[in-house]
Design a protein around this motif. Structure first.
Motif, PDB file in Angstrom:
ATOM      1  N   LYS A 128     -14.421  -3.385  -6.658  1.00 33.24           N
ATOM      2  CA  LYS A 128     -13.981  -2.420  -7.836  1.00 33.24           C
ATOM      3  C   LYS A 128     -12.858  -1.524  -7.251  1.00 33.24           C
ATOM      4  CE  LYS A 128     -15.624   0.834 -11.349  1.00 33.24           C
ATOM      5  NZ  LYS A 128     -16.774   1.667 -11.626  1.00 33.24           N
ATOM      6  N   GLN A 129     -13.094  -0.819  -6.184  1.00 35.84           N
ATOM      7  CA  GLN A 129     -11.796   0.181  -5.619  1.00 35.84           C
ATOM      8  C   GLN A 129     -10.648  -0.901  -5.332  1.00 35.84           C
ATOM      9  OE1 GLN A 129     -13.436   2.097  -2.320  1.00 35.84           O
ATOM     10  NE2 GLN A 129     -15.149   3.096  -3.402  1.00 35.84           N
ATOM     11  N   LYS A 130     -10.969  -2.027  -4.865  1.00 32.88           N
ATOM     12  CA  LYS A 130      -9.623  -2.940  -4.421  1.00 32.88           C
ATOM     13  C   LYS A 130      -8.905  -3.183  -5.629  1.00 32.88           C
ATOM     14  CE  LYS A 130      -8.361  -7.205  -2.345  1.00 32.88           C
ATOM     15  NZ  LYS A 130      -8.043  -7.941  -3.542  1.00 32.88           N
ATOM     16  N   SER A 131      -9.530  -3.362  -6.827  1.00 30.95           N
ATOM     17  CA  SER A 131      -9.237  -3.873  -8.137  1.00 30.95           C
ATOM     18  C   SER A 131      -8.239  -2.632  -8.565  1.00 30.95           C
ATOM     19  CB  SER A 131     -10.087  -4.365  -9.169  1.00 30.95           C
ATOM     20  OG  SER A 131      -9.630  -4.830 -10.389  1.00 30.95           O
ATOM     21  N   GLN A 132      -8.963  -1.386  -8.377  1.00 30.04           N
ATOM     22  CA  GLN A 132      -8.180  -0.290  -8.992  1.00 30.04           C
ATOM     23  C   GLN A 132      -6.861   0.073  -8.090  1.00 30.04           C
ATOM     24  OE1 GLN A 132     -11.488   2.664  -8.596  1.00 30.04           O
ATOM     25  NE2 GLN A 132     -12.280   2.360 -10.620  1.00 30.04           N
ATOM     26  N   VAL A 133      -7.081  -0.064  -6.953  1.00 29.70           N
ATOM     27  CA  VAL A 133      -5.837   0.068  -6.152  1.00 29.70           C
ATOM     28  C   VAL A 133      -4.785  -0.882  -6.373  1.00 29.70           C
ATOM     29  CG1 VAL A 133      -5.017  -0.096  -3.831  1.00 29.70           C
ATOM     30  CG2 VAL A 133      -6.824   1.146  -4.339  1.00 29.70           C
ATOM     31  N   GLU A 134      -5.169  -2.055  -6.484  1.00 30.80           N
ATOM     32  CA  GLU A 134      -4.119  -3.328  -6.987  1.00 30.80           C
ATOM     33  C   GLU A 134      -3.425  -2.738  -8.360  1.00 30.80           C
ATOM     34  OE1 GLU A 134      -6.294  -6.719  -6.929  1.00 30.80           O
ATOM     35  OE2 GLU A 134      -5.749  -6.983  -4.833  1.00 30.80           O
ATOM     36  N   GLU A 135      -4.337  -2.448  -9.238  1.00 28.84           N
ATOM     37  CA  GLU A 135      -3.784  -2.239 -10.780  1.00 28.84           C
ATOM     38  C   GLU A 135      -2.836  -0.731 -10.608  1.00 28.84           C
ATOM     39  OE1 GLU A 135      -5.479  -0.392 -14.996  1.00 28.84           O
ATOM     40  OE2 GLU A 135      -6.660  -1.302 -13.496  1.00 28.84           O
ATOM     41  N   TYR A 136      -3.079   0.193  -9.711  1.00 25.45           N
ATOM     42  CA  TYR A 136      -2.282   1.330  -9.582  1.00 25.45           C
ATOM     43  C   TYR A 136      -0.946   1.007  -8.676  1.00 25.45           C
ATOM     44  CZ  TYR A 136      -0.641   5.900  -7.734  1.00 25.45           C
ATOM     45  OH  TYR A 136       0.124   6.869  -7.444  1.00 25.45           O
ATOM     46  N   VAL A 137      -1.058   0.017  -7.632  1.00 24.13           N
ATOM     47  CA  VAL A 137       0.319  -0.357  -7.165  1.00 24.13           C
ATOM     48  C   VAL A 137       0.972  -1.117  -8.175  1.00 24.13           C
ATOM     49  CG1 VAL A 137       1.232  -1.961  -5.459  1.00 24.13           C
ATOM     50  CG2 VAL A 137      -0.934  -0.436  -4.903  1.00 24.13           C
TER      51      VAL A 137
END
Length: 235
Positions: free
Chosen positions: A92-101
């Motif tokens: 979930k955190q990885k997905s959030q970081v990718e969305e932020y990037v």
């Protein structure tokens, strides 16, 4: 018990040592029993000792090395176990970081959009009634994953219009930053002896460096990596 009582230790010892006298080293098969048994035991012990030093000592060293690895392996196992337990949260955190990037990348223009962005900066000044006396893009500075485009600008206009222009630039959909701002009165030298101007309707000049950024396409990223590798190889 009677046999033990009747045993003469002195006679037995004398018989035992006597078997080692006058031995023919060329005919060990004809030796009395005591020398043969003793020799067999010594040869067996020697063989075991040589086998230990020749074979088992290396195995012992390997075993000791593996034992020393045990604490590190346990720690690594515990870390991986923790990650496995928290895997859904990590995903979930990885997905959030990718969305932020991805959101940040959308604020960086591509190579084809740079001309439009430069036009937007120019229009932001003209829309506030400012006059551009200088608008000079400099050479592009290549970074690891993005490119930086410095633009030397000089605009003239009223104080409030210049302030509104800087706000408009900061509100552009793409990232643009202003650096090295210097506001002065055209034709009047700046310095410690120059009296301050309080007339906000006076014409002022602002010199600044606008910096905008764009992301690199995959080809450019690969070229940057090759260039960095070539520089590192020369060191």
């Amino acid at each position: 018990m009677a046999t033990l009582k009747n045993l003469d230790l002195n006679a037995w010892f004398a018989d035992f040592t006597g078997q080692f006298q006058n031995l023919n080293m060329q005919e060990p098969g004809q030796w009395p029993p005591a020398p043969r048994y003793v020799t067999f035991i010594l040869v067996a012990l020697l063989t075991v000792g040589l086998g230990w030093f020749a074979v088992l000592s290396d195995e012992q060293s390997a075993l000791d090395a593996e034992v020393q690895k045990e604490p590190t392996l346990k720690e690594d196992f515990n870390n991986k176990l923790t990650q496995a337990v928290n895997l859904p949260e990590l995903r979930k955190q990885k997905s959030q970081v990718e969305e932020y990037v991805l959101q940040l990348e959308k604020q960086l223009p591509g190579k084809a959009e740079m001309d439009a962005l430069l036009s937007d900066i120019n229009q932001a000044g003209l829309g506030r009634g400012l006059q551009f006396e200088l608008f000079r893009p400099s050479g592009i500075v290549m970074r690891d994953y993005y490119a930086e485009q410095p633009i030397a600008i000089r605009v003239t206009g009223r104080y409030h219009d210049i302030g509104a222009f800087t706000a408009d630039v900061s509100n552009l959909s793409r990232i643009v930053t202003l650096h090295d701002l210097n506001i002065n009165v055209p034709g009047v030298p700046t310095g410690a002896g120059t009296p301050p101007r309080t007339d906000t309707n006076a014409t002022l000049a602002m010199d600044a460096t606008a910096r905008t950024y764009r992301y690199l396409d995959p080809t450019e990223v690969e070229e940057q990596k090759k260039a960095a590798a070539a520089v590192e190889k020369k060191k």
